[in-house]
Design a protein around this motif. Structure first.
Motif, mmCIF file in Angstrom:
data_model
loop_
_atom_site.group_PDB
_atom_site.id
_atom_site.type_symbol
_atom_site.label_atom_id
_atom_site.label_comp_id
_atom_site.label_asym_id
_atom_site.label_seq_id
_atom_site.Cartn_x
_atom_site.Cartn_y
_atom_site.Cartn_z
ATOM 1 N N PHE A 132 49.079 56.705 65.602
ATOM 2 C CA PHE A 132 48.575 57.898 64.583
ATOM 3 C C PHE A 132 48.563 57.283 63.092
ATOM 4 O O PHE A 132 48.933 57.777 62.118
ATOM 5 C CB PHE A 132 49.671 59.005 64.619
ATOM 6 N N SER A 133 47.993 55.893 63.099
ATOM 7 C CA SER A 133 47.759 55.155 61.790
ATOM 8 C C SER A 133 46.936 56.137 60.940
ATOM 9 O O SER A 133 45.912 56.579 61.489
ATOM 10 C CB SER A 133 47.068 53.871 62.107
ATOM 11 N N GLY A 134 47.566 56.373 59.747
ATOM 12 C CA GLY A 134 46.766 56.988 58.722
ATOM 13 C C GLY A 134 46.854 58.462 58.474
ATOM 14 O O GLY A 134 46.190 59.253 57.737
ATOM 15 N N THR A 135 47.573 58.893 59.661
ATOM 16 C CA THR A 135 47.705 60.473 59.456
ATOM 17 C C THR A 135 49.068 60.881 58.868
ATOM 18 O O THR A 135 49.854 60.054 58.482
ATOM 19 C CB THR A 135 47.812 60.979 61.086
ATOM 20 N N SER A 269 49.890 48.392 52.460
ATOM 21 C CA SER A 269 49.686 49.703 52.085
ATOM 22 C C SER A 269 47.956 49.865 51.409
ATOM 23 O O SER A 269 47.581 51.087 51.693
ATOM 24 C CB SER A 269 50.699 50.312 50.995
ATOM 25 N N ASN A 270 47.481 48.984 51.183
ATOM 26 C CA ASN A 270 46.121 48.981 50.657
ATOM 27 C C ASN A 270 45.015 48.595 51.491
ATOM 28 O O ASN A 270 43.756 48.822 51.346
ATOM 29 C CB ASN A 270 45.854 48.231 49.370
ATOM 30 N N MET A 271 45.459 47.933 52.660
ATOM 31 C CA MET A 271 44.420 47.613 53.568
ATOM 32 C C MET A 271 44.496 48.710 54.806
ATOM 33 O O MET A 271 43.444 48.703 55.435
ATOM 34 C CB MET A 271 44.937 46.146 54.359
ATOM 35 N N HIS A 272 45.587 49.683 54.999
ATOM 36 C CA HIS A 272 45.597 50.732 55.592
ATOM 37 C C HIS A 272 45.017 51.962 55.046
ATOM 38 O O HIS A 272 45.198 52.083 53.756
ATOM 39 C CB HIS A 272 47.060 50.928 56.285
ATOM 40 N N TYR A 273 44.047 52.729 55.781
ATOM 41 C CA TYR A 273 43.565 53.924 55.296
ATOM 42 C C TYR A 273 44.659 55.024 55.410
ATOM 43 O O TYR A 273 45.348 54.984 56.601
ATOM 44 C CB TYR A 273 42.332 54.212 55.573
ATOM 45 N N TYR A 274 44.479 56.042 54.869
ATOM 46 C CA TYR A 274 45.399 57.463 54.894
ATOM 47 C C TYR A 274 44.736 58.743 54.845
ATOM 48 O O TYR A 274 43.991 58.625 53.683
ATOM 49 C CB TYR A 274 46.639 57.170 54.116
ATOM 50 N N GLY A 275 45.050 59.687 55.381
ATOM 51 C CA GLY A 275 45.052 61.010 55.158
ATOM 52 C C GLY A 275 43.458 61.690 55.482
ATOM 53 O O GLY A 275 43.428 63.036 55.716
ATOM 54 N N VAL A 277 41.494 60.145 58.145
ATOM 55 C CA VAL A 277 41.016 59.197 59.150
ATOM 56 C C VAL A 277 41.252 60.130 60.459
ATOM 57 O O VAL A 277 42.102 60.977 60.543
ATOM 58 C CB VAL A 277 41.944 57.969 59.371
ATOM 59 N N GLU A 278 40.446 59.750 61.663
ATOM 60 C CA GLU A 278 40.447 60.509 62.705
ATOM 61 C C GLU A 278 41.668 59.960 63.478
ATOM 62 O O GLU A 278 41.733 58.586 63.697
ATOM 63 C CB GLU A 278 39.250 60.167 63.613
ATOM 64 N N VAL A 282 40.504 53.592 65.820
ATOM 65 C CA VAL A 282 40.795 52.274 64.938
ATOM 66 C C VAL A 282 39.815 51.746 63.901
ATOM 67 O O VAL A 282 40.370 51.130 63.208
ATOM 68 C CB VAL A 282 41.076 51.349 66.170
ATOM 69 N N MET A 283 38.663 52.163 64.334
ATOM 70 C CA MET A 283 37.543 51.565 63.378
ATOM 71 C C MET A 283 38.026 52.334 61.814
ATOM 72 O O MET A 283 37.436 51.735 60.790
ATOM 73 C CB MET A 283 36.223 52.136 63.654
ATOM 74 N N GLN A 284 38.767 53.255 61.789
ATOM 75 C CA GLN A 284 38.968 53.926 60.336
ATOM 76 C C GLN A 284 40.433 53.655 60.173
ATOM 77 O O GLN A 284 40.746 53.952 58.816
ATOM 78 C CB GLN A 284 38.870 55.376 60.549
#
Length: 364
Positions: A132-135, A269-275, A277-278, A282-284
């Motif tokens: 659940f990366s970015g959620t 924290s800046n190479m991962h996206y948040y909020g 993303v689907e 993984v592309m996001q």
């Protein structure tokens, strides 16, 4: 399947990248069979050498053979190897069939880097992070400021995990609740257990570390302000001796921990996206963040910004293999549309969309 990214879904791109990276790893191991044959030994050797390097650096400082400005970065570099090793241990890349050895290495790694969350707690958080990366329930990345707007507050939180909680208690409470909810259990006992586990995630080593670190900062800040104000503070011999010992401990352990943590968390924290993303896309999830001006920080987190995105596509590749195969991995990732050096993330609070206002209008 066509390799034309214009004709591929994100899932197909992800699979294509994953298979390409894994093939590159297999080719590397065919050329160097010892990499696979001795993977456990390699991990154990990295741990032993890194621990000895940290101890040697600190010893040389105590013996007045190297200055503080050499001890701190050298120790931080060795600690960065241990952090990458811990990450691989969480994914069971070493001693998978010998849990006691895996757990022993995790414990030694935590002892070397007490500023971090317990690796035994982090294991669950990190495996959840991959799903659940970015959620909202990605507690691991939220904990290191991913998704926060940039400013003085985030800067203070980046190198200090306790400040990251104290300066946004309600945000972290919500993140913990989202994480627990995402585990999809109806058991109140299990939910309570997870809540208690997060409450004491730094105990005992992290709590002791931050008590000493914040105490050391507070004492020196007080003495500094007093001196600026023209007030002379003479410490009794006992407290003065204790402060001298704490100064030494700061150089050989606490400040290297702070330096390594700040560099890693700034980049991660800046190479991962948040909020926006689907889930499971993984592309996001992250970008490759490796501009020349971040090289000083990359030194203290084993080139994390350049290689960690590779891990999201090919989870079971050890960190030194990812570094070895990075040129080939980057080529295929760039071809498939993975972002490289998206500096706009600093202004967007790490949101994936480059047009947050437009994204909001479309959602409405």
């Amino acid at each position: 399947m066509s390799a034309d990214p214009n004709l591929m879904s994100d899932a197909e791109k992800t699979d294509y990248i994953r298979r390409s990276i894994l093939q590159e790893g297999r080719d590397l191991r065919r050329r160097h069979p010892w990499l696979e044959k001795h993977q456990n030994l390699i991990g154990a050797t990295i741990m032993a050498v890194s621990l000895m390097g940290m101890i040697a650096s600190g010893t040389l400082y105590v013996m007045n053979l190297i200055p503080w400005w050499a001890c701190i970065p050298v120790t931080a570099i060795f600690a960065s190897f241990i952090h990458e090793l811990e990450h691989d241990l969480i994914h069971l890349m070493y001693f998978k069939n010998r849990p006691w050895a895996n757990n022993l290495m995790l414990a030694l790694g935590w002892l070397a880097r007490a500023s971090t969350i317990s690796p035994f707690v982090r294991r669950k958080l990190h495996l959840h992070h991959h799903k659940f990366s970015g959620t909202e329930s990605d507690l691991e990345e939220r904990g290191i400021t991913n998704g926060e707007s940039w400013g003085l507050r985030r800067l203070l939180m980046t190198g200090d995990n306790m400040m990251a909680v104290f300066l946004r208690p309600f945000t972290m409470q919500r993140a913990v609740r989202q994480y627990i909810r995402a585990q999809k259990t109806d058991s109140r006992t299990e939910k309570r257990k997870m809540g208690i586990q997060q409450l004491f995630a730094y105990a005992p080593l992290g709590n002791v570390y931050y008590l000493l670190f914040h105490g050391w900062v507070a004492v020196h800040l007080t003495l500094f302000v007093a001196e600026l104000s023209g007030v002379s503070i003479e410490l009794p011999s006992g407290p003065a001796s204790a402060l001298n010992l704490l100064d030494i401990f700061a150089v050989v352990y606490m400040l290297p921990s702070f330096l390594r943590t700040f560099c890693l968390h700034f980049i991660s924290s800046n190479m991962h996206y948040y909020g926006d993303v689907e889930p499971r896309n993984v592309m996001q999830q992250c970008q490759v963040l490796n501009p020349w001006w971040l090289l000083p920080m990359q030194v203290f987190c084993f080139n994390f910004g350049s290689t960690h995105a590779i891990h999201h596509f090919a989870v079971r590749e050890p960190f030194y293999i990812r570094q070895w195969t990075a040129p080939a991995a980057h080529e295929v990732m760039k071809k498939m549309g993975v972002r490289f050096n998206d500096y706009g993330t600093f202004l967007r609070g790490n949101r994936f969309s480059k047009d947050p206002a437009g994204e909001a209008r479309r959602a409405a």
